[in-house]
Design an enzyme around this catalytic site. Structure first.
Site, short mmCIF file in Angstrom:
data_model
loop_
_atom_site.label_atom_id
_atom_site.label_comp_id
_atom_site.label_asym_id
_atom_site.label_seq_id
_atom_site.Cartn_x
_atom_site.Cartn_y
_atom_site.Cartn_z
N GLY A 7 8.69 -5.11 -8.63
CA GLY A 7 10.02 -4.23 -8.71
C GLY A 7 11.70 -4.40 -8.94
CD GLN B 241 10.41 -8.27 -2.08
OE1 GLN B 241 10.06 -7.61 -0.78
NE2 GLN B 241 9.78 -6.91 -3.00
N GLY C 170 5.45 3.90 -8.89
CA GLY C 170 6.26 2.23 -9.28
C GLY C 170 5.66 1.39 -8.74
CG HIS C 171 3.04 0.72 -5.42
ND1 HIS C 171 3.75 1.44 -4.35
CD2 HIS C 171 3.84 -0.98 -4.43
CE1 HIS C 171 4.46 1.99 -2.95
NE2 HIS C 171 4.38 -0.38 -3.28
CG MET D 53 9.37 7.11 -7.55
SD MET D 53 7.35 7.01 -8.43
CE MET D 53 7.26 9.20 -8.78
CB SER D 54 10.68 4.38 -1.67
OG SER D 54 10.63 3.86 -0.72
CB VAL E 199 8.79 4.23 -11.36
CG1 VAL E 199 8.85 5.59 -11.37
CG2 VAL E 199 8.19 3.49 -12.45
N GLY F 236 1.06 -1.66 -0.15
CA GLY F 236 -0.04 -0.06 -0.05
C GLY F 236 0.54 1.04 0.27
O1 PAF Z 1 7.44 -5.23 -1.96
C1 PAF Z 1 6.89 -5.51 -1.06
O2 PAF Z 1 6.04 -4.29 -0.94
C2 PAF Z 1 6.76 -6.49 -0.05
O3 PAF Z 1 7.80 -6.69 0.09
C3 PAF Z 1 5.95 -6.97 -1.03
C4 PAF Z 1 6.58 -8.38 -2.15
C5 PAF Z 1 4.35 -6.82 -0.90
C6 PAF Z 1 5.92 -8.67 0.32
O4 PAF Z 1 5.16 -8.14 1.20
#
Ligand code: PAF
Length: 273
Positions: free
Chosen positions: A138, A144, A27-28, A175-176, A167, A22
């Site tokens: 991303g 990850q 970026g998301h 972006m974060s 992004v 959320g």
């Molecule tokens: O990258 C993220 O936002 C989180 O690590 C993820 C992949 C949604 C898992 O909670």
């Protein structure tokens, strides 16, 4: 959610999954747009996963904006948004987890013990609930992405993993959701990670420098020049799949770094060659 997604499978619809925590930014939304290109049904999830935060980390103050997120996801083309509660995902007697070994014990894994176990467990659960055909993550969270690809491969999940480019803000800052923690002056200095990466890439490309130590020293200098109080956690030059440290910069090399700036821990990375 499981029943709903089963219905799409019966209808031969391709499901694309975008897991998020959320407080969405562009970026998301680019992950959602990427899923939209390949899937018939795009499912986004919003879940601030307590299992991937250490007790001293920012779980409680992690920014949240469910209403805003829903509007953004709709605009970006998500069909379904899954927002489970913590007790839905981790009922009181929950005791199973998924771990990827070696590649989680380095880089982020050193500073954030237990973090990847939390990530792989939640993502495995989301995969089992939603059963997507593809999932988009991303590149900003490069380790990850690598860990999750390993999990998918090792556990035979029939899921295509798509890793979308980072992004960036106009000045280059990745972006974060955590960028929100900075005041305007601190925010300006946060660009130091990007400057260091760009300069390393130039040194490799233009000056043909292949010694990671030289690159690292120059990057430290750039970061400290912009932000003298920055605390550099690591700067690494690794193979993109095995995450093994490179002794010499070779094609595929990813430079990744983590820097603590004014109590905010930022990560970023760039392919150097
Ligand atoms: O990258 C993220 O936002 C989180 O690590 C993820 C992949 C949604 C898992 O909670």
């Amino acid at each position: 959610m499981q029943i709903r997604c089963r219905q799409f499978v019966v209808q031969d619809k391709k499901i694309g999954l975008v897991p998020t925590m959320g407080f969405l930014h562009d970026g998301h939304l680019s992950l959602v747009k990427t899923a939209r290109l390949y899937a018939d049904i795009v499912v986004a999830t919003i879940f601030v996963n307590p299992a991937q935060f250490a007790p001293h980390e920012d779980f409680d103050r992690y920014p949240r904006d469910e209403k805003g997120d829903l509007a953004k996801l709709k605009m970006a083309g998500a069909d379904i948004v899954f927002i489970p509660r913590v007790q839905d995902i981790y009922p009181p007697d929950f005791q199973t987890s998924v771990t990827v070994d070696k590649i989680t014990g380095i880089l982020e894994g050193i500073s954030r013990p237990g973090h990847f176990k939390g990530v792989t467990t939640i993502v495995a659960k989301l995969f089992n609930i939603i059963r997507p055909d593809l999932a988009v993550f991303g590149m900003k969270d490069f380790q990850q992405a690598t860990v999750l690809k390993k999990m998918v491969n090792d556990l035979d999940y029939p899921i295509k993993m798509i890793i979308a480019s980072t992004v960036r803000e106009k000045d280059g800052l990745a972006m974060s959701s955590r960028n929100k923690y900075f005041n305007p002056d601190q925010r300006k200095k946060a660009v130091c990670l990007h400057h260091a990466l760009v300069s390393a890439k130039k040194m490799v490309k233009n000056d043909k420098i292949s010694n990671p130590k030289l690159l690292k020293n120059r990057m430290i200098q750039i970061i400290k020049d912009i932000c003298p109080t920055a605390n550099i956690d690591y700067i690494a030059f690794t193979d993109p799949v095995t995450l093994a440290a490179m002794k010499q910069i070779k094609p595929g090399c990813i430079c990744s770094l983590a820097v603590r700036l004014y109590k905010v821990r930022l990560i970023d990375n760039m392919k150097l060659l």
